[in-house]
Design a protein around this motif. Structure first.
Motif, PDB file in Angstrom:
ATOM      1  N   UNK A   1       0.761  -1.312   0.479  1.00  0.00           N
ATOM      2  CA  UNK A   1      -0.161   0.238  -0.366  1.00  0.00           C
ATOM      3  C   UNK A   1       1.027   1.418   0.010  1.00  0.00           C
ATOM      4  N   UNK A   2       0.415   1.804  -1.242  1.00  0.00           N
ATOM      5  CA  UNK A   2       0.632   3.140  -0.512  1.00  0.00           C
ATOM      6  C   UNK A   2       0.445   4.559   0.464  1.00  0.00           C
ATOM      7  N   UNK A   3       1.733   5.287   0.476  1.00  0.00           N
ATOM      8  CA  UNK A   3       1.345   5.635   1.836  1.00  0.00           C
ATOM      9  C   UNK A   3       0.132   6.740   1.992  1.00  0.00           C
ATOM     10  N   UNK A   4      -0.536   7.112   1.010  1.00  0.00           N
ATOM     11  CA  UNK A   4      -1.669   7.774   0.502  1.00  0.00           C
ATOM     12  C   UNK A   4      -2.770   6.951  -0.447  1.00  0.00           C
ATOM     13  N   UNK A   5      -3.820   5.815   0.689  1.00  0.00           N
ATOM     14  CA  UNK A   5      -4.527   4.863   0.606  1.00  0.00           C
ATOM     15  C   UNK A   5      -5.513   4.769  -0.520  1.00  0.00           C
ATOM     16  N   UNK A   6      -4.937   4.150  -1.507  1.00  0.00           N
ATOM     17  CA  UNK A   6      -5.819   4.356  -2.702  1.00  0.00           C
ATOM     18  C   UNK A   6      -7.642   4.127  -1.980  1.00  0.00           C
ATOM     19  N   UNK A   7      -8.862   4.201  -2.564  1.00  0.00           N
ATOM     20  CA  UNK A   7      -9.686   4.314  -3.094  1.00  0.00           C
ATOM     21  C   UNK A   7     -10.151   3.096  -3.268  1.00  0.00           C
ATOM     22  N   UNK A   8     -10.977   1.793  -3.071  1.00  0.00           N
ATOM     23  CA  UNK A   8     -11.499   1.100  -3.741  1.00  0.00           C
ATOM     24  C   UNK A   8     -12.748   1.692  -5.173  1.00  0.00           C
TER      25      UNK A   8
ATOM     26  N   UNK B   1      -2.885  -4.720   3.591  1.00  0.00           N
ATOM     27  CA  UNK B   1      -1.617  -4.544   3.350  1.00  0.00           C
ATOM     28  C   UNK B   1      -1.110  -3.556   1.996  1.00  0.00           C
ATOM     29  N   UNK B   2      -1.922  -4.370   1.046  1.00  0.00           N
ATOM     30  CA  UNK B   2      -1.730  -4.705  -0.085  1.00  0.00           C
ATOM     31  C   UNK B   2      -2.541  -3.875  -1.433  1.00  0.00           C
ATOM     32  N   UNK B   3      -1.550  -3.188  -2.400  1.00  0.00           N
ATOM     33  CA  UNK B   3      -2.787  -2.475  -3.061  1.00  0.00           C
ATOM     34  C   UNK B   3      -3.019  -3.388  -4.296  1.00  0.00           C
ATOM     35  N   UNK B   4      -3.753  -4.168  -4.928  1.00  0.00           N
ATOM     36  CA  UNK B   4      -4.300  -4.347  -5.985  1.00  0.00           C
ATOM     37  C   UNK B   4      -4.496  -3.372  -7.381  1.00  0.00           C
ATOM     38  N   UNK B   5      -3.983  -4.281  -8.451  1.00  0.00           N
ATOM     39  CA  UNK B   5      -4.527  -2.685  -9.490  1.00  0.00           C
ATOM     40  C   UNK B   5      -5.178  -4.422 -10.453  1.00  0.00           C
ATOM     41  N   UNK B   6      -6.188  -4.563 -10.920  1.00  0.00           N
ATOM     42  CA  UNK B   6      -6.629  -5.480 -11.919  1.00  0.00           C
ATOM     43  C   UNK B   6      -7.146  -4.724 -13.524  1.00  0.00           C
ATOM     44  N   UNK B   7      -6.864  -5.130 -14.499  1.00  0.00           N
ATOM     45  CA  UNK B   7      -7.192  -4.651 -15.335  1.00  0.00           C
ATOM     46  C   UNK B   7      -7.538  -5.233 -16.680  1.00  0.00           C
ATOM     47  N   UNK B   8      -8.364  -5.172 -17.659  1.00  0.00           N
ATOM     48  CA  UNK B   8      -7.833  -6.252 -18.708  1.00  0.00           C
ATOM     49  C   UNK B   8      -9.420  -5.522 -20.025  1.00  0.00           C
ATOM     50  N   UNK B   9      -9.280  -6.418 -20.673  1.00  0.00           N
ATOM     51  CA  UNK B   9     -10.418  -5.726 -21.866  1.00  0.00           C
ATOM     52  C   UNK B   9     -11.542  -6.899 -21.496  1.00  0.00           C
ATOM     53  N   UNK B  10     -11.834  -6.622 -20.720  1.00  0.00           N
ATOM     54  CA  UNK B  10     -13.966  -7.929 -20.052  1.00  0.00           C
ATOM     55  C   UNK B  10     -14.224  -6.736 -19.299  1.00  0.00           C
ATOM     56  N   UNK B  11     -15.205  -7.192 -19.323  1.00  0.00           N
ATOM     57  CA  UNK B  11     -16.460  -6.562 -18.156  1.00  0.00           C
ATOM     58  C   UNK B  11     -15.937  -6.427 -17.512  1.00  0.00           C
ATOM     59  N   UNK B  12     -16.390  -5.193 -15.955  1.00  0.00           N
ATOM     60  CA  UNK B  12     -15.862  -4.796 -15.136  1.00  0.00           C
ATOM     61  C   UNK B  12     -15.889  -5.779 -14.302  1.00  0.00           C
ATOM     62  N   UNK B  13     -16.932  -6.837 -14.407  1.00  0.00           N
ATOM     63  CA  UNK B  13     -17.686  -7.903 -13.358  1.00  0.00           C
ATOM     64  C   UNK B  13     -16.768  -8.699 -13.482  1.00  0.00           C
ATOM     65  N   UNK B  14     -15.971  -8.933 -14.757  1.00  0.00           N
ATOM     66  CA  UNK B  14     -14.757 -10.063 -14.394  1.00  0.00           C
ATOM     67  C   UNK B  14     -13.452  -9.399 -13.999  1.00  0.00           C
TER      68      UNK B  14
ATOM     69  N   UNK C   1     -11.944  -0.466 -23.982  1.00  0.00           N
ATOM     70  CA  UNK C   1     -12.027  -1.464 -24.126  1.00  0.00           C
ATOM     71  C   UNK C   1     -11.650  -1.982 -22.533  1.00  0.00           C
ATOM     72  N   UNK C   2     -11.087  -1.449 -21.501  1.00  0.00           N
ATOM     73  CA  UNK C   2     -10.012  -2.163 -20.890  1.00  0.00           C
ATOM     74  C   UNK C   2     -10.580  -1.011 -19.798  1.00  0.00           C
ATOM     75  N   UNK C   3     -11.201  -2.461 -18.356  1.00  0.00           N
ATOM     76  CA  UNK C   3     -11.405  -1.653 -17.362  1.00  0.00           C
ATOM     77  C   UNK C   3     -10.304  -2.155 -16.342  1.00  0.00           C
ATOM     78  N   UNK C   4     -10.750  -0.788 -15.095  1.00  0.00           N
ATOM     79  CA  UNK C   4      -9.353  -0.886 -14.276  1.00  0.00           C
ATOM     80  C   UNK C   4     -10.174  -1.352 -12.967  1.00  0.00           C
ATOM     81  N   UNK C   5      -9.505  -1.526 -12.000  1.00  0.00           N
ATOM     82  CA  UNK C   5     -10.314  -1.997 -10.711  1.00  0.00           C
ATOM     83  C   UNK C   5      -8.837  -1.986  -9.740  1.00  0.00           C
ATOM     84  N   UNK C   6      -8.851  -1.215  -8.595  1.00  0.00           N
ATOM     85  CA  UNK C   6      -8.790  -1.077  -7.640  1.00  0.00           C
ATOM     86  C   UNK C   6      -8.781  -1.353  -6.459  1.00  0.00           C
TER      87      UNK C   6
END
Lengths: 327, 173
Positions: A274-281, A298-311, A288-293
């Motif tokens: 996690x960075x110092x300034x914690x990201x909000x969900x 204690x970790x930040x997860x960034x998931x992204x891809x050319x798929x629906x947000x739900x996926x 076409x790329x959906x990005x979810x944080x």
């Protein structure tokens, strides 16, 4: 000497085109393979329009194969702020004159071949692949290939390929409601041409000597790593392609990078402390790329891809850390 | 609330089922109840679908409650009170994560409760977040991703424009 080189280049260009004219693919998967080979083997230059979210961006794009070895590509945006991307065998370099920044990303050493056989099986399992009629793009006839998703976990695709060379003249992505959410299309294209290093040199090569340079790289370029992170509920049809450890410019800590794919679409998951300034969900998109944080343990997860947000969200939400024995 | 537990126990007739499902779909609080009830049912039946820590925590919390928890009609009201108080004191993030996951379409373990439950139509998590255009801070990740996407392999350099598209283009919006 020059004349000999020119002839060699012409022959190299002509050969694939001749071979293609003799045996055009009959099924959609064969077309996809041909299109992928073409993107790497055919010399071309043209103007491509990127359409997304009601916006349009036009770019000049060139691709050359050096007969002496090496692949070179250059893309330069023609509207809005100037931006340039240059890709060679080893790296992807982005020139951003407005911020006087150059970002350099080392490429993965395993340049996997056109489309892996497992990709093609995956595509057939997850999409209905159909060849359609003949359309016309940038003044050239092209063969339509449609990929209709078998479920709502992925987006539909539609490609149009130039029959002789196999070059993708147009590519569109459709969402669950069958609305186009992203489109790449050539408006002007010249196939062939001689390799000339000047055509793929950055126009900022000299100017950028004093710019800020951001390097990103893999810390283990050759072998996949066991990062300890596992996706416990993969969406149907998505398989883990590989996982790596990498570094990003401006971040001291290493980042775990997992890639899941259904043969056509891919979802990347980046996990870092996690960075110092914690990201909000959050959920956002780029074309076409959906990005979810999100955050987990204690970790930040960034998931992204050319798929629906739900996926994308399902992959990120079912992430778990399994501690590695002996580490 | 008691109608929800009747719905779960299969004690409503068809038109009531439809009416209650509509209520649940439209009320986030009721959706929360729906998921909590099934969570409890799972634990009681010893279903292995939850992570051990989560199950243990919930079980421990429920054990402290002074009533016997049996998902039967006569106990419906008690379940409402005690389940909610236990659930409310659990980490909000854990529940939100659970709801998001269990509502994901085609989630392999969407079948949370056996029995006469009418499956809740998959609610896409997207409504929980507005899906805004990217703010341009994702370029590094996008470039790293394009390297591995088969879609990029088919098209060539074109998709890389996403990595530079948002950086400054978003300024114009």
């Amino acid at each position: 000497m020059k004349r000999v080189c020119a002839i060699v280049v012409l022959l190299e260009f002509a050969a694939p085109a001749l071979a293609a004219a003799i045996v055009p693919p009959t099924d959609g998967l064969a077309w996809l393979k041909k299109m992928t080979s073409a993107s790497r083997q055919i010399n071309y230059s043209g103007t491509i329009v990127y359409h997304h979210g009601g916006r349009t961006e036009t770019s000049r794009i060139v691709h050359y194969v050096n007969p002496a070895g090496g692949e070179f590509e250059r893309m330069e945006t023609l509207d809005g702020p100037a931006r340039e991307v240059i890709r060679t065998n080893d790296q992807v370099i982005c020139y951003l004159p407005d911020t006087r920044t150059v970002t350099i990303e080392k490429r993965w050493k395993h340049r996997f071949p056109a489309l892996l056989p497992e990709n093609l099986t995956g595509i057939a399992d997850n999409y209905v692949v159909r060849t359609g009629g003949v359309d016309r793009v940038a003044g050239l006839d092209c063969q339509v290939i449609s990929l209709i998703p078998r479920d709502k976990l992925r987006y539909g695709r539609h490609f149009c390929a130039e029959p002789a060379s196999g070059l993708t003249l147009r590519a569109r992505t459709f969402n669950e409601k069958n609305e186009p959410i992203e489109s790449f299309a050539f408006t002007e294209l010249k196939i062939g041409g001689n390799f000339n290093r000047d055509k793929v040199r950055s126009r900022y090569a000299a100017k950028s000597r004093n710019w800020k340079v951001d390097h990103s790289a893999f810390s283990t370029a050759d072998t996949p790593t066991d990062t300890g992170w596992v996706v416990t509920h993969q969406p149907a049809g998505f398989k883990k392609f590989t996982e790596l450890t990498r570094s990003f410019a401006g971040r001291r800590a290493k980042v775990s990078h997992l890639i899941y794919s259904d043969g056509l679409a891919a979802v990347s998951v980046f996990i870092e402390p996690l960075p110092a300034i914690q990201p909000s969900q959050s959920l956002s998109h780029q074309g076409a790329v959906n990005i979810y944080v999100r955050s987990i343990a204690n970790h930040m997860v960034t998931a992204l891809g050319e798929a629906p947000a739900a996926t994308v969200m399902q992959i990120a939400n079912s992430l778990e850390f399994r501690s590695m024995a002996g580490k | 609330m008691d109608k929800i537990s009747e719905l779960m126990d299969g004690e409503l007739d068809e038109w009531q089922v439809h009416a209650q499902l509509s209520r649940v779909k439209q009320d986030e609080r009721l959706l929360g109840c729906w998921d909590t009830f099934h969570l409890i049912g799972d634990i009681i039946r010893g279903e292995p679908s939850l992570s051990k820590e989560f199950s243990d925590t919930l079980s421990a919390r429920l054990a402290k409650e002074p009533a016997v928890l049996v998902p039967r009609r006569t106990m419906a009201k008690r379940i409402t009170t005690y389940a909610l108080s236990a659930a409310a004191s659990l980490s909000a993030i854990a529940l939100v994560g659970w709801v998001a996951f269990s509502n994901a379409p085609h989630a392999p373990q969407a079948d949370l409760a056996k029995g006469p439950r009418t499956p809740l139509p998959a609610v896409a998590p997207a409504p929980q977040f507005a899906n805004a255009p990217s703010d341009g801070k994702m370029s590094d990740y996008l470039i790293a991703h394009e390297e591995f996407s088969p879609s990029t392999a088919i098209q060539g350099l074109g998709p890389y424009i996403r990595s530079v598209s948002s950086t400054q283009g978003a300024r114009d919006q």
